[in-house]
Design a protein around this motif. Structure first.
Motif, mmCIF file in Angstrom:
data_model
loop_
_atom_site.group_PDB
_atom_site.id
_atom_site.type_symbol
_atom_site.label_atom_id
_atom_site.label_comp_id
_atom_site.label_asym_id
_atom_site.label_seq_id
_atom_site.Cartn_x
_atom_site.Cartn_y
_atom_site.Cartn_z
ATOM 1 N N ILE A 16 -11.493 -6.285 -10.438
ATOM 2 C CA ILE A 16 -11.562 -5.964 -9.011
ATOM 3 C C ILE A 16 -12.400 -4.708 -8.844
ATOM 4 C CG2 ILE A 16 -10.242 -5.358 -6.941
ATOM 5 C CD1 ILE A 16 -7.839 -6.769 -8.154
ATOM 6 N N GLN A 17 -13.255 -4.698 -7.814
ATOM 7 C CA GLN A 17 -14.021 -3.513 -7.457
ATOM 8 C C GLN A 17 -13.482 -2.991 -6.138
ATOM 9 O OE1 GLN A 17 -16.596 -2.252 -9.392
ATOM 10 N NE2 GLN A 17 -16.733 -0.477 -8.026
ATOM 11 N N GLY A 18 -12.946 -1.754 -6.137
ATOM 12 C CA GLY A 18 -12.407 -1.216 -4.900
ATOM 13 C C GLY A 18 -11.677 0.084 -5.108
ATOM 14 N N ASP A 19 -11.026 0.534 -4.048
ATOM 15 C CA ASP A 19 -10.244 1.762 -4.067
ATOM 16 C C ASP A 19 -8.837 1.417 -4.536
ATOM 17 O OD1 ASP A 19 -8.582 3.972 -3.255
ATOM 18 O OD2 ASP A 19 -10.218 4.653 -1.979
ATOM 19 N N LEU A 20 -8.475 1.854 -5.737
ATOM 20 C CA LEU A 20 -7.198 1.478 -6.333
ATOM 21 C C LEU A 20 -6.029 1.953 -5.483
ATOM 22 C CD1 LEU A 20 -5.537 0.282 -8.639
ATOM 23 C CD2 LEU A 20 -5.804 2.457 -9.869
ATOM 24 N N GLU A 21 -6.110 3.169 -4.969
ATOM 25 C CA GLU A 21 -4.999 3.718 -4.188
ATOM 26 C C GLU A 21 -4.777 2.924 -2.901
ATOM 27 O OE1 GLU A 21 -3.694 7.909 -1.978
ATOM 28 O OE2 GLU A 21 -5.458 7.830 -3.291
ATOM 29 N N LEU A 22 -5.876 2.602 -2.192
ATOM 30 C CA LEU A 22 -5.733 1.850 -0.937
ATOM 31 C C LEU A 22 -5.254 0.424 -1.182
ATOM 32 C CD1 LEU A 22 -8.815 2.933 1.219
ATOM 33 C CD2 LEU A 22 -6.414 3.444 1.627
ATOM 34 N N LEU A 23 -5.816 -0.242 -2.192
ATOM 35 C CA LEU A 23 -5.383 -1.612 -2.479
ATOM 36 C C LEU A 23 -3.930 -1.647 -2.945
ATOM 37 C CD1 LEU A 23 -8.595 -3.020 -4.204
ATOM 38 C CD2 LEU A 23 -7.726 -3.579 -1.934
ATOM 39 N N ALA A 24 -3.503 -0.604 -3.676
ATOM 40 C CA ALA A 24 -2.098 -0.519 -4.080
ATOM 41 C C ALA A 24 -1.204 -0.357 -2.850
ATOM 42 C CB ALA A 24 -1.899 0.637 -5.045
ATOM 43 N N ARG A 25 -1.683 0.389 -1.857
ATOM 44 C CA ARG A 25 -0.922 0.545 -0.618
ATOM 45 C C ARG A 25 -0.788 -0.802 0.091
ATOM 46 N NH1 ARG A 25 0.275 4.267 3.550
ATOM 47 N NH2 ARG A 25 1.627 3.106 4.964
ATOM 48 N N ALA A 26 -1.872 -1.585 0.120
ATOM 49 C CA ALA A 26 -1.816 -2.893 0.765
ATOM 50 C C ALA A 26 -0.835 -3.819 0.050
ATOM 51 C CB ALA A 26 -3.210 -3.512 0.785
ATOM 52 N N LEU A 27 -0.914 -3.863 -1.270
ATOM 53 C CA LEU A 27 0.000 -4.720 -2.036
ATOM 54 C C LEU A 27 1.440 -4.241 -1.889
ATOM 55 C CD1 LEU A 27 0.368 -7.081 -3.948
ATOM 56 C CD2 LEU A 27 -0.135 -5.557 -5.866
ATOM 57 N N ARG A 28 1.643 -2.929 -1.826
ATOM 58 C CA ARG A 28 2.995 -2.399 -1.642
ATOM 59 C C ARG A 28 3.587 -2.862 -0.313
ATOM 60 N NH1 ARG A 28 3.435 3.905 -1.128
ATOM 61 N NH2 ARG A 28 3.182 3.408 1.092
ATOM 62 N N ASN A 29 2.759 -2.875 0.746
ATOM 63 C CA ASN A 29 3.265 -3.349 2.040
ATOM 64 C C ASN A 29 3.677 -4.812 1.983
ATOM 65 O OD1 ASN A 29 2.729 -0.837 3.039
ATOM 66 N ND2 ASN A 29 1.197 -1.476 4.535
ATOM 67 N N LEU A 30 2.878 -5.643 1.282
ATOM 68 C CA LEU A 30 3.247 -7.061 1.152
ATOM 69 C C LEU A 30 4.553 -7.219 0.383
ATOM 70 C CD1 LEU A 30 -0.210 -8.741 0.362
ATOM 71 C CD2 LEU A 30 1.006 -8.668 2.539
ATOM 72 N N ILE A 31 4.725 -6.432 -0.681
ATOM 73 C CA ILE A 31 5.962 -6.524 -1.478
ATOM 74 C C ILE A 31 7.156 -6.047 -0.660
ATOM 75 C CG2 ILE A 31 7.125 -5.665 -3.536
ATOM 76 C CD1 ILE A 31 4.383 -5.516 -4.885
ATOM 77 N N GLU A 32 6.991 -4.946 0.082
ATOM 78 C CA GLU A 32 8.091 -4.434 0.906
ATOM 79 C C GLU A 32 8.501 -5.464 1.954
ATOM 80 O OE1 GLU A 32 6.602 -0.798 2.467
ATOM 81 O OE2 GLU A 32 7.162 0.391 0.714
ATOM 82 N N ASN A 33 7.529 -6.105 2.600
ATOM 83 C CA ASN A 33 7.861 -7.142 3.585
ATOM 84 C C ASN A 33 8.601 -8.305 2.932
ATOM 85 O OD1 ASN A 33 6.772 -5.776 5.712
ATOM 86 N ND2 ASN A 33 4.911 -7.006 5.878
ATOM 87 N N ALA A 34 8.104 -8.733 1.751
ATOM 88 C CA ALA A 34 8.738 -9.860 1.061
ATOM 89 C C ALA A 34 10.180 -9.527 0.687
ATOM 90 C CB ALA A 34 7.927 -10.217 -0.184
ATOM 91 N N LEU A 35 10.429 -8.334 0.167
ATOM 92 C CA LEU A 35 11.795 -7.928 -0.199
ATOM 93 C C LEU A 35 12.682 -7.827 1.042
ATOM 94 C CD1 LEU A 35 10.991 -5.193 -2.866
ATOM 95 C CD2 LEU A 35 12.042 -7.415 -3.299
ATOM 96 N N LYS A 36 12.118 -7.388 2.149
ATOM 97 C CA LYS A 36 12.901 -7.164 3.365
ATOM 98 C C LYS A 36 13.393 -8.484 3.956
ATOM 99 C CE LYS A 36 11.032 -4.251 6.087
ATOM 100 N NZ LYS A 36 10.093 -3.663 7.071
ATOM 101 N N TYR A 37 12.538 -9.516 3.950
ATOM 102 C CA TYR A 37 12.876 -10.760 4.624
ATOM 103 C C TYR A 37 13.264 -11.883 3.664
ATOM 104 C CZ TYR A 37 10.362 -8.316 8.338
ATOM 105 O OH TYR A 37 9.949 -7.387 9.243
ATOM 106 N N ASN A 38 13.264 -11.645 2.374
ATOM 107 C CA ASN A 38 13.517 -12.694 1.391
ATOM 108 C C ASN A 38 14.966 -13.171 1.438
ATOM 109 O OD1 ASN A 38 12.819 -14.373 -0.858
ATOM 110 N ND2 ASN A 38 13.923 -12.932 -2.163
ATOM 111 N N GLU A 39 15.166 -14.490 1.289
ATOM 112 C CA GLU A 39 16.509 -15.076 1.283
ATOM 113 C C GLU A 39 16.859 -15.683 -0.062
ATOM 114 O OE1 GLU A 39 16.600 -17.876 4.447
ATOM 115 O OE2 GLU A 39 16.488 -16.357 6.046
ATOM 116 N N SER A 40 16.050 -15.443 -1.083
ATOM 117 C CA SER A 40 16.348 -15.930 -2.429
ATOM 118 C C SER A 40 16.617 -14.718 -3.336
ATOM 119 C CB SER A 40 15.163 -16.747 -2.963
ATOM 120 O OG SER A 40 14.026 -15.933 -3.114
#
Length: 466
Positions: free
Chosen positions: A303-327
């Protein structure tokens, strides 16, 4: 392509087309009149020949020549070079022939010892003379002059374009230079100046609010949190306020981050790293939730990009998944899911081959399965169909997907990438509706995108790395 879409190019093209069409039309009209003149002159010559014939037969040659001169014909010594025969007739008395060239029209009469060749200039039409060139020069000159006048009238638009570029680079009021002429363009510039003043006022107000969020609110929240942590033994019930303080601070951080992404002034700290590095960098923030997260590596792509910003984006997706997950857990898939399905099918077909391996890779106290290594697996597939199917997936865009189980979304993805947008059923859960908006903006800065799909009662939010 930009030059072709320019209004100046379009005006130039229209004037050039007008010149070409006008010259072609003038040529055709002049040619038509020229042919009409030839036909009319032929009739006149027939009449003249019929009038001269009795005089020639009676030997009155002088009278015959006078008749020719009265019709504007003058005598030639011989037929001109390059003449074209228009009519030729021979009878018992007089031989006659009508001819023409580019410049003249004439006839020849021959009777016993009498022989004469006469001609006159073509009196109508300018195609065959220098007048046509003069006409073209004058007409083209007039059109060019009109084109210069039109372009001069449009010159304020070029200045307006430069002003808009400078306004985009550094927003300030009254950046548009007023036009001395009182026309529609001048009115447009005045309205744009008025609009720029309003934008500047709004941005200053917004900047003031954001500064207040960043300093005037975060500082008291930090003091409150510190006071509660120090006093929790004496006032244990105050510990219930800590989640609310953390949520408010998170909201402030998200608003500031969203503003930073939308400001257009952010500088990416671009570097090259692997998808595995991005995932591990993100999971450092989820040590307490490691039992709820499973990883599946299909392909560890660069991947070519800003590691800190992309990590922030992935962290938001993981936080949302954990928040609404039913499994019991969510899943993070590194690589393309279609590639995973093809690889799983191939692996089932080739279970006896030693080149297909599973690896356990540790993260914290948790292990995840590296399902396959793509290049060795391709060599291990015996079936050409399966091998071609697997190779075709390698050309697909790579992605990192976060998978969770919950009811489907009620709106398309773009609805949730707007700030402060949530489904009504989620209002009871903590959050403010900024997570996906930040994810979308971060990926857009990199030229990547966020994709979503729902099947088998599971959400697939994918960071697509083109």
């Amino acid at each position: 392509m930009k030059a072709l879409s320019s209004i100046y190019f379009k005006i130039f093209f229209l004037f050039l087309s007008a010149i070409i069409v006008a010259i072609a039309l003038a040529y055709e009209i002049d040619k038509s009149f020229h042919n009409s003149e030839i036909s009319r002159s032929k009739i006149e010559i027939f009449y003249l020949i019929n009038s001269m014939t009795p005089n020639i037969v009676m030997g009155d040659f002088a009278t015959a020549k006078v008749l020719a001169e009265q019709f504007g014909f003058y005598e030639l010594n011989s037929l001109p070079n390059g003449y074209a025969t228009l009519y030729q007739s021979t009878n018992d008395m007089v031989h006659s022939m009508i001819f023409s060239t580019k410049e003249m029209l004439g006839f020849e009469l021959e009777y016993e010892e009498f022989h004469t060749i006469v001609s006159r200039p073509i009196s109508y039409g300018v195609v065959m003379g220098n007048d046509f060139l003069f006409f073209c020069v004058v007409f083209v000159g007039i059109l060019v002059l009109l084109g210069i006048v039109v372009l001069r009238l449009l010159r304020p638009l070029r200045k307006l374009k430069k002003s808009l570029k400078s306004f985009n680079a550094e927003i300030s009021s009254n950046v548009f230079e007023a036009n001395a002429q009182k026309d529609e363009i001048s009115a447009l510039i005045a309205m744009l100046n008025e609009m720029s003043e309003q934008i500047v006022r709004m941005l200053k107000s917004r900047e003031l609010i954001l500064k207040s969020l960043g300093h005037e609110l975060k500082t008291p929240l930090t003091k409150m949190r510190l006071f509660i942590e120090v006093s929790q033994k004496e006032y244990p019930y105050m510990q219930k306020l800590l989640p609310h303080i953390s949520g408010l601070r998170g909201l402030i951080d998200n608003i500031l981050e969203l503003e930073r992404l939308n400001s257009g002034k952010i500088q990416l700290q671009s570097s090259r790293f692997f998808a595995e590095t991005l995932v591990f960098e993100t999971l450092k923030n989820f040590n307490e939730e490691e039992e709820k997260i499973r990883l599946e590596m299909i392909e560890n792509f660069p991947i070519q990009g800003d590691l800190e910003l992309l990590a922030r984006a992935l962290r938001n997706l993981i936080e949302n998944a954990l928040k609404y997950n039913e499994s019991p857990y969510i899943k993070i898939i590194i690589g393309d899911e279609l590639c995973a399905q093809s690889a799983t099918l191939a692996q089932n077909q080739e279970t006896k081959n030693d080149k297909t391996t599973n690896k356990l890779v540790g993260w914290g106290n948790m292990n995840y399965t590296l399902a396959l290594e793509l290049e060795p697996l391709q060599d291990s597939i015996a079936s050409p169909t399966l091998k071609n199917a697997l190779k075709s997936t390698l050309n697909l865009p790579k992605c990192i997907s976060v998978v969770s189980k919950s009811p489907p979304l009620t709106h398309p993805l773009h609805h949730y990438t707007e700030p402060f947008v949530r489904d009504d059923v989620h209002n009871a859960l903590p959050g403010h509706g900024l997570g996906l908006s930040i994810v979308s903006d971060i990926l857009a800065l990199h030229g990547y995108c966020l994709q979503y799909s729902y099947h088998n009662q599971r959400h697939y939010f994918s960071m697509v790395i083109a």
